[in-house]
Design a protein around this motif. Structure first.
Motif, PDB file in Angstrom:
ATOM      1  N   ILE A  33       1.109  -1.228   0.405  1.00 13.18           N
ATOM      2  CA  ILE A  33       0.270   0.095   0.482  1.00 13.18           C
ATOM      3  C   ILE A  33       0.789   1.342   0.067  1.00 13.18           C
ATOM      4  CG2 ILE A  33      -1.460   0.815   1.364  1.00 13.18           C
ATOM      5  CD1 ILE A  33      -2.891  -1.305   2.328  1.00 13.18           C
ATOM      6  N   ASN A  34       0.554   2.253  -0.417  1.00 15.50           N
ATOM      7  CA  ASN A  34       1.132   3.929  -1.336  1.00 15.50           C
ATOM      8  C   ASN A  34       0.839   4.682   0.210  1.00 15.50           C
ATOM      9  OD1 ASN A  34       2.279   5.571  -1.833  1.00 15.50           O
ATOM     10  ND2 ASN A  34       1.010   6.161  -3.632  1.00 15.50           N
ATOM     11  N   ALA A  35       1.176   4.366   0.949  1.00  9.44           N
ATOM     12  CA  ALA A  35       1.066   5.012   2.575  1.00  9.44           C
ATOM     13  C   ALA A  35       1.851   5.001   3.697  1.00  9.44           C
ATOM     14  CB  ALA A  35      -0.287   4.752   3.045  1.00  9.44           C
ATOM     15  N   ASP A  36       2.392   5.831   3.751  1.00  8.69           N
ATOM     16  CA  ASP A  36       3.711   6.067   5.028  1.00  8.69           C
ATOM     17  C   ASP A  36       2.362   6.042   6.716  1.00  8.69           C
ATOM     18  OD1 ASP A  36       4.587   6.615   7.007  1.00  8.69           O
ATOM     19  OD2 ASP A  36       6.187   8.509   5.824  1.00  8.69           O
ATOM     20  N   PRO A  37       2.575   5.273   7.260  1.00  5.78           N
ATOM     21  CA  PRO A  37       2.615   4.309   8.694  1.00  5.78           C
ATOM     22  C   PRO A  37       1.910   5.591   9.614  1.00  5.78           C
ATOM     23  CG  PRO A  37       3.558   2.767   7.743  1.00  5.78           C
ATOM     24  CD  PRO A  37       3.731   3.633   7.310  1.00  5.78           C
ATOM     25  N   GLN A  38       3.613   6.281   9.976  1.00  2.29           N
ATOM     26  CA  GLN A  38       3.893   7.418  10.463  1.00  2.29           C
ATOM     27  C   GLN A  38       2.789   8.575   9.995  1.00  2.29           C
ATOM     28  OE1 GLN A  38       7.422   8.095  10.105  1.00  2.29           O
ATOM     29  NE2 GLN A  38       7.891   7.352  12.263  1.00  2.29           N
ATOM     30  N   GLU A  39       2.904   8.807   8.959  1.00  7.34           N
ATOM     31  CA  GLU A  39       1.227  10.104   8.364  1.00  7.34           C
ATOM     32  C   GLU A  39       0.661   9.308   9.344  1.00  7.34           C
ATOM     33  OE1 GLU A  39       2.004  12.847   6.467  1.00  7.34           O
ATOM     34  OE2 GLU A  39       4.249  12.596   7.023  1.00  7.34           O
ATOM     35  N   LEU A  40      -0.558   8.136   8.286  1.00  4.39           N
ATOM     36  CA  LEU A  40      -1.180   7.926   8.767  1.00  4.39           C
ATOM     37  C   LEU A  40      -2.140   8.320  10.654  1.00  4.39           C
ATOM     38  CD1 LEU A  40      -2.273   4.460   6.908  1.00  4.39           C
ATOM     39  CD2 LEU A  40      -2.630   7.122   6.298  1.00  4.39           C
ATOM     40  N   ALA A  41      -1.194   7.870  11.627  1.00  2.00           N
ATOM     41  CA  ALA A  41      -1.187   7.673  12.953  1.00  2.00           C
ATOM     42  C   ALA A  41      -1.016   9.426  13.123  1.00  2.00           C
ATOM     43  CB  ALA A  41       0.399   6.537  13.371  1.00  2.00           C
ATOM     44  N   LYS A  42      -0.501  10.013  12.348  1.00  2.00           N
ATOM     45  CA  LYS A  42      -0.092  11.618  13.376  1.00  2.00           C
ATOM     46  C   LYS A  42      -2.081  12.259  12.824  1.00  2.00           C
ATOM     47  CE  LYS A  42       2.056  13.676   9.992  1.00  2.00           C
ATOM     48  NZ  LYS A  42       3.899  13.802   9.092  1.00  2.00           N
ATOM     49  N   PHE A  43      -2.224  11.650  11.891  1.00  3.26           N
ATOM     50  CA  PHE A  43      -3.631  12.343  10.925  1.00  3.26           C
ATOM     51  C   PHE A  43      -4.576  11.951  11.997  1.00  3.26           C
ATOM     52  CE2 PHE A  43      -1.284  13.734   7.578  1.00  3.26           C
ATOM     53  CZ  PHE A  43      -1.597  15.135   7.830  1.00  3.26           C
ATOM     54  N   SER A  44      -4.487  10.557  12.319  1.00  4.81           N
ATOM     55  CA  SER A  44      -5.868  10.104  13.220  1.00  4.81           C
ATOM     56  C   SER A  44      -5.636  10.483  15.063  1.00  4.81           C
ATOM     57  CB  SER A  44      -4.992   7.953  12.939  1.00  4.81           C
ATOM     58  OG  SER A  44      -5.554   7.437  11.999  1.00  4.81           O
ATOM     59  N   GLU A  45      -4.334  10.897  15.419  1.00  3.66           N
ATOM     60  CA  GLU A  45      -4.320  11.450  16.261  1.00  3.66           C
ATOM     61  C   GLU A  45      -4.938  12.311  16.425  1.00  3.66           C
ATOM     62  OE1 GLU A  45      -0.978  12.824  19.563  1.00  3.66           O
ATOM     63  OE2 GLU A  45      -0.230  11.387  17.966  1.00  3.66           O
ATOM     64  N   LEU A  46      -5.238  13.242  15.837  1.00  3.48           N
ATOM     65  CA  LEU A  46      -5.689  14.481  15.643  1.00  3.48           C
ATOM     66  C   LEU A  46      -6.962  14.459  14.826  1.00  3.48           C
ATOM     67  CD1 LEU A  46      -2.964  16.685  13.903  1.00  3.48           C
ATOM     68  CD2 LEU A  46      -3.691  16.774  16.466  1.00  3.48           C
ATOM     69  N   ALA A  47      -7.587  13.482  14.813  1.00 12.83           N
ATOM     70  CA  ALA A  47      -8.898  13.308  13.893  1.00 12.83           C
ATOM     71  C   ALA A  47     -10.264  13.820  15.028  1.00 12.83           C
ATOM     72  CB  ALA A  47      -9.225  11.567  13.705  1.00 12.83           C
ATOM     73  N   HIS A  48     -10.368  13.838  16.287  1.00 13.51           N
ATOM     74  CA  HIS A  48     -11.423  14.411  17.112  1.00 13.51           C
ATOM     75  C   HIS A  48     -11.241  15.999  16.846  1.00 13.51           C
ATOM     76  CE1 HIS A  48      -8.084  14.502  19.714  1.00 13.51           C
ATOM     77  NE2 HIS A  48      -8.880  15.728  20.285  1.00 13.51           N
ATOM     78  N   ARG A  49     -10.237  16.187  16.055  1.00 10.50           N
ATOM     79  CA  ARG A  49     -10.248  18.188  16.462  1.00 10.50           C
ATOM     80  C   ARG A  49     -10.229  18.368  14.881  1.00 10.50           C
ATOM     81  NH1 ARG A  49      -8.126  20.690  20.385  1.00 10.50           N
ATOM     82  NH2 ARG A  49      -7.144  21.806  18.777  1.00 10.50           N
ATOM     83  N   TRP A  50     -10.712  17.952  14.168  1.00  8.35           N
ATOM     84  CA  TRP A  50     -10.574  17.840  12.605  1.00  8.35           C
ATOM     85  C   TRP A  50     -11.828  19.093  12.016  1.00  8.35           C
ATOM     86  CZ3 TRP A  50      -7.477  14.233   9.780  1.00  8.35           C
ATOM     87  CH2 TRP A  50      -7.146  14.827   7.986  1.00  8.35           C
ATOM     88  N   TRP A  51     -12.970  19.241  12.131  1.00  8.06           N
ATOM     89  CA  TRP A  51     -13.995  20.374  11.947  1.00  8.06           C
ATOM     90  C   TRP A  51     -13.329  21.769  12.913  1.00  8.06           C
ATOM     91  CZ3 TRP A  51     -16.664  20.112   8.101  1.00  8.06           C
ATOM     92  CH2 TRP A  51     -17.155  19.213   6.913  1.00  8.06           C
ATOM     93  N   ASP A  52     -12.934  20.963  14.413  1.00 10.02           N
ATOM     94  CA  ASP A  52     -12.831  22.371  14.694  1.00 10.02           C
ATOM     95  C   ASP A  52     -12.054  23.345  14.195  1.00 10.02           C
ATOM     96  OD1 ASP A  52     -12.180  24.523  17.125  1.00 10.02           O
ATOM     97  OD2 ASP A  52     -11.587  23.181  18.429  1.00 10.02           O
ATOM     98  N   PRO A  53     -12.385  24.948  13.439  1.00  9.32           N
ATOM     99  CA  PRO A  53     -12.288  25.829  12.648  1.00  9.32           C
ATOM    100  C   PRO A  53     -11.037  26.089  13.297  1.00  9.32           C
ATOM    101  CG  PRO A  53     -14.073  26.286  13.640  1.00  9.32           C
ATOM    102  CD  PRO A  53     -13.846  24.640  13.941  1.00  9.32           C
ATOM    103  N   GLU A  54     -10.528  26.420  14.826  1.00  7.16           N
ATOM    104  CA  GLU A  54      -9.572  26.648  15.837  1.00  7.16           C
ATOM    105  C   GLU A  54      -8.694  26.020  15.958  1.00  7.16           C
ATOM    106  OE1 GLU A  54      -9.679  29.582  15.833  1.00  7.16           O
ATOM    107  OE2 GLU A  54     -11.688  29.764  14.927  1.00  7.16           O
ATOM    108  N   SER A  55      -8.614  24.758  15.597  1.00  8.00           N
ATOM    109  CA  SER A  55      -7.628  23.715  15.900  1.00  8.00           C
ATOM    110  C   SER A  55      -6.658  23.767  15.285  1.00  8.00           C
ATOM    111  CB  SER A  55      -8.819  22.696  16.154  1.00  8.00           C
ATOM    112  OG  SER A  55      -8.591  22.020  14.214  1.00  8.00           O
ATOM    113  N   GLU A  56      -5.760  22.309  14.765  1.00  8.73           N
ATOM    114  CA  GLU A  56      -4.259  22.778  14.062  1.00  8.73           C
ATOM    115  C   GLU A  56      -4.882  22.558  12.677  1.00  8.73           C
ATOM    116  OE1 GLU A  56      -3.790  19.990  18.534  1.00  8.73           O
ATOM    117  OE2 GLU A  56      -5.371  20.763  16.252  1.00  8.73           O
TER     118      GLU A  56
END
Length: 234
Positions: A2-25
């Motif tokens: 699979i053309n994916a970097d596990p560290q990249e997937l983990a990085k964005f998964s860790e912040l997933a709960h803040r995705w729709w907060d317009p004042e977040s990361e």
């Protein structure tokens, strides 16, 4: 493989709960979304189109395109937590014409070639080991005569200073480690991959950030962030 970097997937998964907060990361994504949506829609009206959003994350662009009147939007990603956030937000927003799948773009290309009027892949190419493979898969997925849109980061000293040092360390617009300079892509490189895949470049735009007004704007300066609009001959 699979053309994916596990560290990249983990990085964005860790912040997933803040995705729709317009004042977040993810504030920058919320700020640039209306700009890129309007640009795409100005080149190919999205109403009643079949759309694919590759590397959709939490669904900010996918949901916006669905609300713009697309017949159906499919968002795909390999990070499970952001996908679940995207699904939940669409449910809460009452957006019924968007769906999400955990699947690699290459696998979807084998499954559904020439299925979409428009394919978008925004802020994703610089996060995968083989971006040229993503370009080929997107080309396979779009219908003849259809449009493909990419956005990514240029690789030069200015981009390093603004997108990494400035955005991640000085202004703190993004979490540290969001980007790796070595993965940035020169427009000439992306243009070559697109040409080799069979896409024809139609438009380019730059995306600039003003630290004083704290606003983004589309421009003709592609030295840092840039967007490509391409068509598949039909």
């Amino acid at each position: 493989m699979i053309n994916a970097d596990p560290q990249e997937l983990a990085k964005f998964s860790e912040l997933a709960h803040r995705w729709w907060d317009p004042e977040s990361e993810f504030r920058p994504l919320h700020q640039i979304n209306p700009l890129r949506l309007q640009w795409i829609d100005s080149l190919v009206p999205l109403a009643n189109k079949q759309l694919l959003d590759v590397g959709c994350g939490g669904g900010i662009l996918s949901e916006a395109m669905a609300q713009r009147g697309a017949a159906q939007v499919l968002g795909i990603d390999l990070a499970v937590k952001p996908l679940k956030v995207a699904q939940l937000h669409a449910l809460e927003s009452g957006v019924h014409n968007v769906d999400y799948r955990e699947i690699a773009v290459e696998a979807l290309a084998a499954e559904r070639p020439a299925s979409f009027d428009v394919v978008t892949c925004m802020e994703m190419l610089e996060h995968v080991p083989a971006p040229e493979s993503v370009v080929r898969a997107c080309t396979t997925l779009v219908k003849p005569g259809g449009w493909v849109f990419f956005s990514t980061l240029n690789r030069n000293a200015k981009a390093f200073l603004l997108a990494i040092v400035g955005a991640e360390y000085v202004l703190k617009l993004l979490p540290r480690g969001t980007h790796e300079y070595e993965k940035f892509i020169r427009p000439s490189e992306l243009a070559r991959w697109c040409r080799d895949a069979g896409l024809e470049l139609q438009r380019t735009r730059g995306l600039e950030y003003n630290p004083f007004t704290r606003h983004y704007a589309l421009s003709n300066d592609t030295s840092v962030n840039y967007l490509f609009a391409l068509r598949k001959p039909g």
